[in-house]
Scaffold this active site. Sequence first.
Site, PDB file in Angstrom:
ATOM      1  N   GLU A 140      26.967  44.209  71.032  1.00  0.00           N
ATOM      2  CA  GLU A 140      25.637  43.989  71.604  1.00  0.00           C
ATOM      3  C   GLU A 140      25.218  45.077  72.585  1.00  0.00           C
ATOM      4  O   GLU A 140      24.031  45.202  72.909  1.00  0.00           O
ATOM      5  CB  GLU A 140      25.590  42.634  72.327  1.00  0.00           C
ATOM      6  CG  GLU A 140      25.711  41.423  71.417  1.00  0.00           C
ATOM      7  CD  GLU A 140      24.482  41.215  70.560  1.00  0.00           C
ATOM      8  OE1 GLU A 140      23.438  41.844  70.824  1.00  0.00           O
ATOM      9  OE2 GLU A 140      24.568  40.419  69.600  1.00  0.00           O
TER      10      GLU A 140
ATOM     11  N   GLU B 174      48.329  37.167  66.423  1.00  0.00           N
ATOM     12  CA  GLU B 174      48.372  37.181  67.895  1.00  0.00           C
ATOM     13  C   GLU B 174      49.779  37.428  68.441  1.00  0.00           C
ATOM     14  O   GLU B 174      49.945  37.739  69.620  1.00  0.00           O
ATOM     15  CB  GLU B 174      47.838  35.864  68.455  1.00  0.00           C
ATOM     16  CG  GLU B 174      48.721  34.676  68.213  1.00  0.00           C
ATOM     17  CD  GLU B 174      48.160  33.397  68.806  1.00  0.00           C
ATOM     18  OE1 GLU B 174      48.941  32.674  69.445  1.00  0.00           O
ATOM     19  OE2 GLU B 174      46.960  33.124  68.649  1.00  0.00           O
TER      20      GLU B 174
END
Length: 294
Positions: free
Chosen positions: A84, A115
Amino acid sequence: MEKTQLPITEELNPRSKDLDTLSTGDIVKVMLEEDKNVVKAVSREKENIARAVELIVERLSKGGRLIFIGAGTSGRLGVMEAAECPPTFGTPSGKVCGIIAGGKKALWRSIEGAEDSKSEAKKALKKLNLGRNDVVVGIAASSTTPFVQAGLSYASKLGSATVLITSNPVSCCVYDVCISLVVGPEVIAGSTRMKAGTATKMVLNILTTASMVKLGKTYGNFMVEVQPNSKKLRNRAKKIVMQILGVDSKKAARLLRDSGWNVKIALVMGKRNVGYKEAKRLLAKNNGFLRGLI
């Protein structure tokens, strides 16, 4: 049998223990009541959030980058925040980056085992040629995600600034800044895409927005670094010029065309009554800040 101490985000929430027996309206009510804890948790960490912003501004002012790293929901939030920044603040490609465990395919498909890979975190950061002016923000609701811990540890060894965003208490912060968003147990135990994710998104918004404001990417609350690559954004750019300079639509459009649709340059040209080259020079002399020029 010895009890294992669970992270708060993994504990059972007594207020939602009968969730599957509730009416639809009551499920919504429970979730909304729990979400009230999000703003409170973020507010409690406002001093640490401000410290993180100042650290980001300091490093980016020296040419560094802001890098988010996480796994699962945390990684997706970091990638989304990074994506963004260019259209909103005109940041160059690569200035704000997001790294997710499992790579790009983990953005749309859960790869939970990723992870646990410490080597992949180090490998991903190595590819970016991490340096002392960079800031690495690790996002881990549990605070113990191996991928995130390894990334932050590697960054610390290289002298990069480090920030940890977690939803569990941190008794001893080994990073430059720790932001602990204790929102309590989730409505569905362990589902940190819920309150923890919402709180994290709030903090990421604050970190990027406040940092970009301090770096001169806004004028007041105007998005003056907007990249007008669509009809909607071109109209927004035109309105910004009209409102700040007090000119009509025709004059604003002309200034934007003459500036190559650079809102900042258009504003300096209109306010100072100068051409493109002079406006660009004045802006560069003022380190890209409009304040003091118009």
